[in-house]
Design a protein around this motif. Structure first.
Motif, mmCIF file in Angstrom:
data_model
loop_
_atom_site.group_PDB
_atom_site.id
_atom_site.type_symbol
_atom_site.label_atom_id
_atom_site.label_comp_id
_atom_site.label_asym_id
_atom_site.label_seq_id
_atom_site.Cartn_x
_atom_site.Cartn_y
_atom_site.Cartn_z
ATOM 1 N N UNK A 86 0.887 11.305 -5.968
ATOM 2 C CA UNK A 86 0.090 12.075 -5.031
ATOM 3 C C UNK A 86 0.763 12.273 -3.688
ATOM 4 N N UNK A 87 1.557 11.315 -3.263
ATOM 5 C CA UNK A 87 2.261 11.399 -1.984
ATOM 6 C C UNK A 87 3.291 10.269 -1.941
ATOM 7 N N UNK A 88 3.994 10.191 -0.832
ATOM 8 C CA UNK A 88 4.857 9.038 -0.571
ATOM 9 C C UNK A 88 4.756 8.709 0.904
ATOM 10 N N UNK A 89 5.077 7.456 1.237
ATOM 11 C CA UNK A 89 4.896 6.955 2.599
ATOM 12 C C UNK A 89 6.204 6.673 3.325
ATOM 13 N N UNK A 90 7.235 6.322 2.566
ATOM 14 C CA UNK A 90 8.541 6.021 3.152
ATOM 15 C C UNK A 90 9.624 6.659 2.295
ATOM 16 N N UNK A 91 10.587 7.267 2.953
ATOM 17 C CA UNK A 91 11.738 7.854 2.258
ATOM 18 C C UNK A 91 12.999 7.180 2.790
ATOM 19 N N UNK A 92 13.778 6.585 1.889
ATOM 20 C CA UNK A 92 15.006 5.890 2.275
ATOM 21 C C UNK A 92 16.207 6.678 1.775
ATOM 22 N N UNK A 93 16.967 7.259 2.697
ATOM 23 C CA UNK A 93 18.215 7.951 2.361
ATOM 24 C C UNK A 93 19.343 6.924 2.341
ATOM 25 N N UNK A 94 19.652 6.430 1.154
ATOM 26 C CA UNK A 94 20.653 5.373 1.020
ATOM 27 C C UNK A 94 21.898 5.820 0.266
ATOM 28 N N UNK A 99 0.818 -1.215 0.000
ATOM 29 C CA UNK A 99 0.000 0.000 0.000
ATOM 30 C C UNK A 99 0.848 1.261 0.000
ATOM 31 N N UNK A 100 2.157 1.109 -0.098
ATOM 32 C CA UNK A 100 3.065 2.241 0.055
ATOM 33 C C UNK A 100 3.664 2.725 -1.263
ATOM 34 N N UNK A 101 4.030 4.004 -1.265
ATOM 35 C CA UNK A 101 4.947 4.579 -2.256
ATOM 36 C C UNK A 101 6.248 4.868 -1.529
ATOM 37 N N UNK A 102 7.350 4.326 -2.042
ATOM 38 C CA UNK A 102 8.635 4.408 -1.357
ATOM 39 C C UNK A 102 9.650 5.133 -2.233
ATOM 40 N N UNK A 103 10.326 6.110 -1.663
ATOM 41 C CA UNK A 103 11.420 6.825 -2.325
ATOM 42 C C UNK A 103 12.733 6.197 -1.878
ATOM 43 N N UNK A 125 11.240 14.785 -4.381
ATOM 44 C CA UNK A 125 9.976 14.851 -3.640
ATOM 45 C C UNK A 125 8.855 15.379 -4.520
ATOM 46 N N UNK A 126 9.164 16.388 -5.295
ATOM 47 C CA UNK A 126 8.137 16.996 -6.152
ATOM 48 C C UNK A 126 7.614 15.997 -7.191
ATOM 49 N N UNK A 127 8.517 15.273 -7.835
ATOM 50 C CA UNK A 127 8.090 14.325 -8.865
ATOM 51 C C UNK A 127 7.365 13.124 -8.254
ATOM 52 N N UNK A 128 7.750 12.739 -7.050
ATOM 53 C CA UNK A 128 7.043 11.653 -6.361
ATOM 54 C C UNK A 128 5.593 12.049 -6.104
ATOM 55 N N UNK A 173 17.387 15.114 2.200
ATOM 56 C CA UNK A 173 16.318 14.136 2.055
ATOM 57 C C UNK A 173 15.451 14.040 3.296
ATOM 58 N N UNK A 174 16.069 14.090 4.463
ATOM 59 C CA UNK A 174 15.319 14.014 5.721
ATOM 60 C C UNK A 174 14.376 15.197 5.878
ATOM 61 N N UNK A 175 14.835 16.374 5.493
ATOM 62 C CA UNK A 175 13.992 17.569 5.612
ATOM 63 C C UNK A 175 12.799 17.500 4.664
ATOM 64 N N UNK A 176 13.032 17.028 3.431
ATOM 65 C CA UNK A 176 11.924 16.881 2.487
ATOM 66 C C UNK A 176 10.916 15.848 2.985
ATOM 67 N N UNK A 177 11.425 14.722 3.466
ATOM 68 C CA UNK A 177 10.539 13.674 3.956
ATOM 69 C C UNK A 177 9.747 14.139 5.167
ATOM 70 N N UNK A 178 10.419 14.815 6.084
ATOM 71 C CA UNK A 178 9.757 15.280 7.306
ATOM 72 C C UNK A 178 8.656 16.285 6.997
ATOM 73 N N UNK A 179 8.950 17.211 6.108
ATOM 74 C CA UNK A 179 7.956 18.228 5.755
ATOM 75 C C UNK A 179 6.691 17.585 5.211
ATOM 76 N N UNK A 180 6.841 16.534 4.430
ATOM 77 C CA UNK A 180 5.683 15.871 3.827
ATOM 78 C C UNK A 180 4.999 14.918 4.801
#
Length: 422
Positions: free
Chosen positions: A86-94, A10-14, A78-81, A125-132
């Motif tokens: 429509x959104x994303x649920x998990x962001x992985x800074x790898x 059910x997730x969208x993952x970056x 983040x913008x293209x995701x 990446x953390x700041x973008x993920x946190x904001x969303x």
């Protein structure tokens, strides 16, 4: 507020750094689980090929060519995701890069670039993920290292960047908890992982770098990442060897220093000569859809320590395994320096010692002969060691279009031998 995380299906993952190694394996496993994916890296050809591969398997996936050391590129991920899904649920800074050599020989320009990617790229990446995610909930997963707690000799700047990653991640987590934000923040701390990491690193050594044993399969890290995407975790150490090193750092730091000097350093160099002008991944994309690297030993396909960490009912395995491993290390490296010399010569005529060999533990019966340690008397020219940098930085020259993988035989999944447990 308790963080509620969705099923992977059910997730969208970056995922950043998706073109090789841990990021590549994580993307493939997430696709099999039914997740939608946003894949980011600097290597467009590799991303395009991976996107086509996963699309043919029924995965909804897009890729974004991005250099995480540039905040504008991370914002675009983040913008293209959001535009696509429509959104994303998990962001992985790898995404990450490394550098091998004595720190006194490395150019400051290269050191700064390493931090731009490993630390600032993760911060962006953390700041973008946190904001969303603070408005809808989800998971932020930062890939650090066991070197977030321990420093590896000949990888000083990489270790320093991963120390910074841990400090930032821990601080961000507590701040979000303080404001009751519905975000799970996880730090993943892998031990040595058999990926192209050493081959893509900038190298100041006279030999092609390699992982010192033991090394684990990238699947062990992918499992930890995807587990954290569905079940909130504070931090996960991947590989029992990492737990051992952390224990030595805390309880026997002098012994750890001796191990690093006598065993870890020589085992970090292969027998293959390297040269200063080989391109690296420090400034340019190096991912070529390779999951595995040049590790010469038997890759550990399973980490029983990490499985126990993810399954608390099996905690007894952690205690028993770690105790046996500590005993083996102490026995192998607590003898007086200068004693226990082995008769015979190593390659090039250097003497070898017992302390230059791979230690054995009850969970690790294999052994890898250490390469003799050689002096790293590489003169610092101000141009770095094997990359030519990014103009107009004062530490680089134009990189050649040669194969960024560098020397060494690549290992595919089919070429790997089944590994043991740790």
């Amino acid at each position: 507020m308790k963080t509620k995380l969705k099923k992977l299906s059910e997730q969208t993952i970056v995922i950043t750094g998706a073109s090789s190694g841990i990021g590549l394996v994580t993307a493939r496993q997430a696709a099999k689980a039914g997740a939608k994916l946003v894949l980011a890296a600097r290597s467009e050809a590799a991303l395009r090929e991976l996107t086509e591969e996963l699309s043919q398997q029924g995965c909804e996936v897009i890729y974004v060519v991005a250099d995480v050391s540039k905040q504008a590129d991370v914002k675009r991920i983040a913008r293209e995701a959001k535009q696509k899904f429509g959104s994303f649920d998990t962001w992985v800074n790898n995404a990450g890069v490394s550098m091998y050599g004595k720190v006194v020989n490395e150019s400051v320009d290269d050191m700064r670039q390493l931090f731009e990617t490993n630390f600032w790229g993760l911060v962006y990446g953390s700041l973008e993920a946190t904001e969303h995610l603070r408005h809808r909930g989800g998971a932020l997963i930062n890939v650090g290292s066991v070197l977030s707690d321990v420093t590896a000799i000949l990888q000083t700047m990489y270790s320093a960047s991963k120390h910074a990653v841990k400090g930032f991640t821990d601080g961000l987590r507590t701040e979000l908890e303080m404001e009751d934000a519905p975000i799970s923040v996880t730090l993943i701390q892998p031990a040595a992982i058999d990926t192209p990491y050493p081959l893509n690193a900038k190298n100041y050594l006279d030999k092609v770098p390699q992982h010192a044993p033991p090394a684990y399969a990238p699947e062990t890290v992918a499992e930890a990442i995807l587990s954290s995407a569905t079940s909130p975790q504070r931090n996960i150490l991947v590989g029992g060897a990492g737990k051992l090193f952390k224990g030595m750092e805390q309880w026997t730091p002098a012994l750890l220093d001796k191990f690093m000097e006598k065993a870890f350093a020589p085992m970090s160099k292969s027998d293959k000569a390297d040269h200063r002008n080989r391109p690296s991944g420090l400034y340019e994309g190096a991912g070529q859809l390779q999951e595995r690297g040049n590790y010469p030993g038997r890759t550990r396909e399973i980490s029983t320590y990490t499985k126990a960490k993810l399954n608390p009912t099996a905690t007894v395995a952690i205690v028993a395994g770690t105790g046996l491993a500590v005993a083996a290390i102490v026995k192998a490296f607590s003898k007086d320096d200068g004693k226990d010399k082995v008769a015979g010569k190593g390659q090039g005529g250097e003497q070898r010692s017992n302390q230059g060999k791979r230690p054995q533990s009850a969970s690790d019966k294999g052994s890898v002969q250490a390469s003799p340690q050689r002096p790293d008397n590489v003169q610092d020219t101000g141009k770095g060691a094997n990359g030519d940098g990014r103009a107009p930085r004062a530490g680089s020259a134009k990189a050649t279009p040669d194969d960024v993988r560098g020397p060494g035989t690549d290992k595919t999944d089919s070429g790997k031998q089944p590994g043991g447990k740790s």
